[in-house]
Design an enzyme around this catalytic site. Sequence first.
Site, PDB file in Angstrom:
ATOM      1  CB  ALA A  82      -0.940  -0.003   1.206  1.00 20.83           C
TER       2      ALA A  82
ATOM      3  N   GLY B  53      -0.088 -16.188  -1.971  1.00 16.85           N
ATOM      4  CA  GLY B  53      -1.205 -16.518  -2.852  1.00 16.85           C
ATOM      5  C   GLY B  53      -1.324 -15.691  -4.104  1.00 16.85           C
TER       6      GLY B  53
ATOM      7  CG  ASP C 120       5.043  -0.108  15.514  1.00 18.07           C
ATOM      8  OD1 ASP C 120       4.923  -0.698  16.603  1.00 18.07           O
ATOM      9  OD2 ASP C 120       6.008  -0.266  14.757  1.00 18.07           O
TER      10      ASP C 120
ATOM     11  NE  ARG D 211      -6.847 -17.217   3.921  1.00 18.63           N
ATOM     12  CZ  ARG D 211      -5.999 -16.283   3.567  1.00 18.63           C
ATOM     13  NH1 ARG D 211      -5.887 -15.179   4.293  1.00 18.63           N
ATOM     14  NH2 ARG D 211      -5.245 -16.423   2.498  1.00 18.63           N
TER      15      ARG D 211
END
Length: 502
Positions: free
Chosen positions: A15, A47, A207, A276
């Site tokens: 990102a 993946g 953080d 998942r």
Amino acid sequence: MQTDCDVLIAGNGLAALTLALSLPESFRIVILCKNRLDDTASRHAQGGIAAAWSGEDDIEKHVADTLEAGAGLCNEAAVRTILSQGKPAIEWLLAQGVAFDRSHDGLHLTREGGHTCRRIAHVADYTGEAVMQSLIVQIRRRPNIRVYERQMALDIQTESGAACGLTVLDRRTQETYNIRASHTVLAGGGLGQIYAATTTPPECTGDAIAMAIRAGCAVENLEFIQFHPTGLARSSENGRTFLISEAVRGEGGILTNQAGERFMPHYDRRAELAPRDIVARAIAAEIAKQTQDFVSLDISHQPAAFVRRHFPSIHRHCLSQCGLDITRQAIPVRPVQHYTCGGIQTDPCGRTSLPQLYALGETACTGLHGANRLASNSLLECVVTARLCAQAIADGQAFQAEPFQRPSESLSAEAGIFSDDLQNTFSRPVLQTFNQRHLGILRNDTGLRRAIAQLQLWKQNQAEPHTASEYENRNLLECSLAVAQAAYRRRQNIGAHFNSDC
């Protein structure tokens, strides 16, 4: 306001780099890397990137799969905004030099759990590494982008109710300083290191999320911690468990218990291709019924050449580190913490409740993932939201967030219930083991209340930090407490959150 840069980015994952490359080249951009530029959680992604690309797929199918995996808690408007940009995101990555695997008719697409068709663009089983290598090449070609390595963001600086930069620790000298910026972006990843067993690298100490909490930013869905079903059940390296990609099951991998029985069809009609959270809880249930602390994932029925071609890094790692040849032997696996589904509340452009502060990637909660992330949607989210964020910053768009009420730190009055059990001595390994027990896949009210009481005590007794490790411990405690409180408030078993008392 006099500034040191136009855009200050804390983080160096997918990102962060996508944002830097998508902003106008006239902008002065600073990227803070907690370690090296090439050392980030994004690099370990195996993946791929989900997008409606093939003729048999469309955005509506991708939306439906995402909403189902998210268990009704996704923000559907955000889901549609982000997924509609899937194809342009892949095209942008191709333009940056990412060499996705090809088939005879275009991109080779694989399938993973929760997806109803093949839609995962990938580079073998090391997509993250390939993508990051390409973007780093582009970053180093941009004279307007300055990269500062071994710099740890500590806290958000504000002025007149808006973010105006960050306080930073130089990890080489342990000295602190401020960087002022017109736009501040948090893209430092998740909080996986609050757990003893995680696929995330040691730098993922929460953080950015902790900084946002201290600054009064809205955070949400932190109870939804995704445990990947198939972490390699062998000793971890450098505090990180090796991941066995979802794609192994997508390409026909079968899960069996200690008795050699295939068990997933008993838990879900989709068997190994269920989302998942379902597969992870099923594996945990099977492990609880047997003496060995793992189950087996077997892909050896596929041709050996097929396995080596599709999963070269998994094959290489298992052979070199464990002496396992996955073309002939089953892989021992167990659930491991993998992803933070919640985070700093944002819109699809990364705008937070604090003006001039943005959050992207795993740090953010856009509403795409809801209660459980669909496999391979995270890298897509990184690229799409970073590109939208760049556009919003360049256009000077403002985001009017809903008023945020910080939840009260409930249960502090009940801490006395556990006073005989609480520990005064704090260390990171003790915290991680404690969280693994009380904030793991299976939770209960007593464990969550004990966790809140213990974490509050540790937080109250914590000395003022001065070193990088001490600042990380402060953030780990902040995030652990936020997860525990969110989990206790959630009185419904849904997605990645399961409380046996609800």
